[in-house]
Design a protein around this motif. Structure first.
Motif, PDB file in Angstrom:
ATOM      1  N   LEU A 142      55.573  95.688  41.661  1.00 49.83           N
ATOM      2  CA  LEU A 142      54.651  94.549  41.530  1.00 49.83           C
ATOM      3  C   LEU A 142      55.369  93.355  40.890  1.00 49.83           C
ATOM      4  CD1 LEU A 142      51.472  96.466  40.301  1.00 49.83           C
ATOM      5  CD2 LEU A 142      51.762  95.364  42.535  1.00 49.83           C
ATOM      6  N   PHE A 143      56.223  93.651  39.929  1.00 53.03           N
ATOM      7  CA  PHE A 143      57.005  92.601  39.274  1.00 53.03           C
ATOM      8  C   PHE A 143      57.913  91.896  40.290  1.00 53.03           C
ATOM      9  CE2 PHE A 143      61.157  91.554  37.357  1.00 53.03           C
ATOM     10  CZ  PHE A 143      60.781  90.637  36.397  1.00 53.03           C
ATOM     11  N   ARG A 144      58.584  92.709  41.153  1.00 53.41           N
ATOM     12  CA  ARG A 144      59.461  92.121  42.155  1.00 53.41           C
ATOM     13  C   ARG A 144      58.672  91.328  43.202  1.00 53.41           C
ATOM     14  NH1 ARG A 144      64.835  93.729  42.098  1.00 53.41           N
ATOM     15  NH2 ARG A 144      64.988  91.899  43.454  1.00 53.41           N
ATOM     16  N   GLN A 145      57.405  91.674  43.364  1.00 53.90           N
ATOM     17  CA  GLN A 145      56.532  90.914  44.280  1.00 53.90           C
ATOM     18  C   GLN A 145      55.909  89.687  43.595  1.00 53.90           C
ATOM     19  OE1 GLN A 145      53.917  94.295  45.452  1.00 53.90           O
ATOM     20  NE2 GLN A 145      54.617  93.933  47.549  1.00 53.90           N
ATOM     21  N   LYS A 146      56.295  89.481  42.335  1.00 52.22           N
ATOM     22  CA  LYS A 146      55.776  88.379  41.519  1.00 52.22           C
ATOM     23  C   LYS A 146      54.284  88.499  41.229  1.00 52.22           C
ATOM     24  CE  LYS A 146      59.331  85.162  43.224  1.00 52.22           C
ATOM     25  NZ  LYS A 146      60.245  85.541  42.119  1.00 52.22           N
ATOM     26  N   LYS A 147      53.782  89.714  41.256  1.00 49.98           N
ATOM     27  CA  LYS A 147      52.388  89.981  40.872  1.00 49.98           C
ATOM     28  C   LYS A 147      52.397  90.392  39.398  1.00 49.98           C
ATOM     29  CE  LYS A 147      51.166  91.470  45.562  1.00 49.98           C
ATOM     30  NZ  LYS A 147      50.647  92.573  46.414  1.00 49.98           N
ATOM     31  N   TYR A 148      52.680  89.402  38.563  1.00 46.01           N
ATOM     32  CA  TYR A 148      53.002  89.690  37.166  1.00 46.01           C
ATOM     33  C   TYR A 148      51.830  90.268  36.374  1.00 46.01           C
ATOM     34  CZ  TYR A 148      57.135  86.885  38.272  1.00 46.01           C
ATOM     35  OH  TYR A 148      58.283  86.400  38.842  1.00 46.01           O
TER      36      TYR A 148
END
Length: 591
Positions: free
Chosen positions: A517-523
């Motif tokens: 999720l972090f790599r998808q920028k879904k912080y």
């Protein structure tokens, strides 16, 4: 139409099967005329007879060639030419069964049998059809007709015995047994069957007389005298039973069957010490067959458990037997199994299993049990040795490849491990365990990725998931490696989410999903899952703690991020240089 008939080939392949398909409710209306008994009709003309044969044999040819729709139409056309053609009804029965169910098939077979009552093939299929529809009464009638047509068929009579037994019609059951005896001569099996029928009727005297007659007819067969003694013992006549046993032993002092029955006599008559003494004598006698020793030892173990389970005497008897040369490993296997039952020390059980392998080195079950013990002791050199020996005797046993490969991994020999797993997957066949094959490919994927062969690793993971699409370890690792490389993040997220759904408290799975999720920028979503990962982590993983710092940082919680980064350093993170830079700059910095 062609598609509809694909399943019929299965139904046609069994000569005695009516159908494996469902039942149609409209059969009786559509085929009402078929169900009535055939009425005498004038013979068809010579020209129609020729036409019938032409269409019938063409139908047979089409069926042999696999053109089932065409065959069906041709057989139906045959009935249009001759509505009383038994062979056409018979051929159509399988098709009707496939299309409309067992009842429809039965209608056609019944019609064929009525039109040609002397045809045993039709009768046998009719009888089988009644059995498949659980109509025992009609099955009995059909089999009796078949037996009348072919009185030499013992297999038909045997079925009738079973059917009359189901109906509890023991008089008819006995009648059929008499017919079998007239056909085949008397035998132990027939005598026992008659005794069972008499017993079910409560006719004890007739039961005994059947056995006595067999014994008197074969005076030189001592086994019948022993059987007579056993019946007497079981029916409350121990003194008479004892006399039979003594009579047998007077003729044959080493008669094993009589001696084993004497053990039961001694126990029944309240002489346990004599029973135990005779039992042990038979067990340590090298001439006693292994199968009898196994039977006796099962009784020894059962008696011991019934009286409190003191293992000392049982182990002592095992020791005496095993001190002699062994023809097979059966007793040694029982010894190991008994030790396992009594929860004896692992090293003692291991020695017993080693003895099994010394007698039968190809005993894969004993080797597998020993491997589990040795693995728990982390003796990986011994695991390698045992696994390699196992493959020498059972080269297609995948579990030995599995243990051998894992042992090499523990010894930091990934090259050997990879070679073993590759050899293991070459043994895959239709009988292979999907879970085990899946693990093979999963482990291969991990090794390949560690060696820098990412594409080959992903191919192995794909193979893993084809065998078992919920292999959680594979799903997690596959997803994590994709996220690290920034590839196919949506696919990675889907795989990782399945692991979180399956094990919502697994800190590793939660960390992987948070990182994707972090790599998808879904912080914000990543923050929720990384906090759950930290809460569930009992190992103090420096990777999870560092990820927590990174995700808190991008969510604006610099104070929390610094706390986690420092904890990651204290936990001995291998990424120390990058973490110190993050602490110094007080922000997330991509490695």
């Amino acid at each position: 139409m062609k598609r509809m008939f694909l399943h019929i080939v299965v139904c046609l392949s069994a000569a005695v099967a009516i159908s494996g398909c469902g039942v149609s409710g409209g059969v009786s209306r559509r085929l009402a005329g078929v169900e009535r008994s055939a009425r005498p009709v004038p013979s068809i003309s010579h020209n129609d007879s020729l036409r019938f044969k032409m269409y019938y044999y063409e139908g047979v040819r089409q069926q042999v060639d696999g053109n089932y729709a065409a065959a069906y139409d041709l057989f139906r056309h045959c009935l249009g030419i001759n509505p009383n053609a038994a062979e056409a009804y018979f051929m159509l029965s399988s098709y009707e069964g496939a299309l409309h169910g067992d009842s429809a098939a039965l209608v056609y077979v019944k019609k064929a049998s009525e039109l040609s009552p002397g045809n045993n093939a039709y009768l046998e299929r009719l009888a089988t059809g009644y059995l498949m529809t659980s109509d025992v009464d009609e099955a009995v009638k059909a089999y009796e007709k078949l037996a009348a047509n072919s009185p030499e068929r013992a297999d038909v009579l045997n079925i009738l015995v079973q059917l009359y037994g189901q109906q509890k019609d023991y008089d008819r059951m006995l009648d059929v047994l008499q017919r079998m005896e007239a056909l085949e001569g008397d035998s132990e099996d027939l005598t026992l069957a008659k005794m069972r029928a008499y017993s079910l009727q409560g006719k004890k005297q007739e039961e005994f007389e059947a056995l006595k007659a067999m014994s008197d007819k074969h005076p030189n067969d001592l086994n019948y005298r022993v059987m007579t003694g056993n019946w007497l013992l079981q029916n409350g006549k121990p003194d008479e039973a004892y006399a039979e046993y003594l009579g047998v032993l007077a003729v044959d002092p080493e008669n094993l069957m009589a001696k084993m029955s004497m053990i039961d006599y001694y126990r029944t008559s309240g002489q346990p010490l004599r029973a135990d003494s005779l039992q042990e004598a038979l067990l340590v006698n090298p001439k006693t067959p292994v199968e009898n020793k196994v039977s006796l030892m099962r009784q020894v173990v059962a008696d011991s458990e019934d009286t409190g389970g003191d293992s000392t005497e049982v182990l002592n008897i095992f020791g005496k037997i095993l001190s002699q040369p062994q023809e097979t490993s059966d007793i040694a296997e029982m010894y190991a199994a008994y030790m396992t039952l009594k929860r004896m020390p692992q090293d003692t059980i291991s020695k017993a299993l080693e003895n099994v392998l010394a007698i039968s080195p190809d005993n894969s079950a004993a080797r597998f049990q020993l491997l589990q013990i040795v693995w728990s002791e982390q003796d990986y050199d011994r695991v390698v040795e045992l696994s390699r020996q196992g493959l020498d005797y059972n080269p297609d046993e995948m579990v030995f490849y599995y243990f051998l490969g894992l042992a090499y991994i523990q010894k930091d020999d990934d090259d050997s491990a990879l070679d073993v797993f590759r050899r293991g997957v070459s043994q895959i066949d239709d009988q292979s365990s999907p879970a085990l094959v899946s693990d093979f490919y999963s482990i291969m994927g991990d090794i390949l990725h560690d060696k820098g062969y990412a594409d080959e690793a992903y191919a192995a993971y794909d193979s893993c998931l084809q065998w078992k699409d919920d292999n959680l370890g594979c799903l997690n690792n596959y997803a994590y490696y994709l996220s690290v490389e920034g590839k196919q993040l949506e696919k990675a997220a889907q795989m990782s989410y399945r692991t979180v759904q399956a094990e919502p408290d697994n800190s590793t799975f939660l960390d992987t999903y948070a990182w994707i999720l972090f790599r998808q920028k879904k912080y914000a979503d990543a923050l929720q899952y990384i906090d759950m990962a930290v809460d569930n982590d009992t190992t103090g993983s420096s990777v999870i703690i560092e990820h927590a710092g990174d995700i808190h940082a991008v969510n604006g919680d610099i104070e929390g991020a610094l706390k986690y980064w420092n904890e990651a350093l204290e936990a001995g993170s291998a990424n120390g240089k990058a973490i110190r830079r993050k602490i110094k700059e007080k922000k997330y910095v991509e490695d």
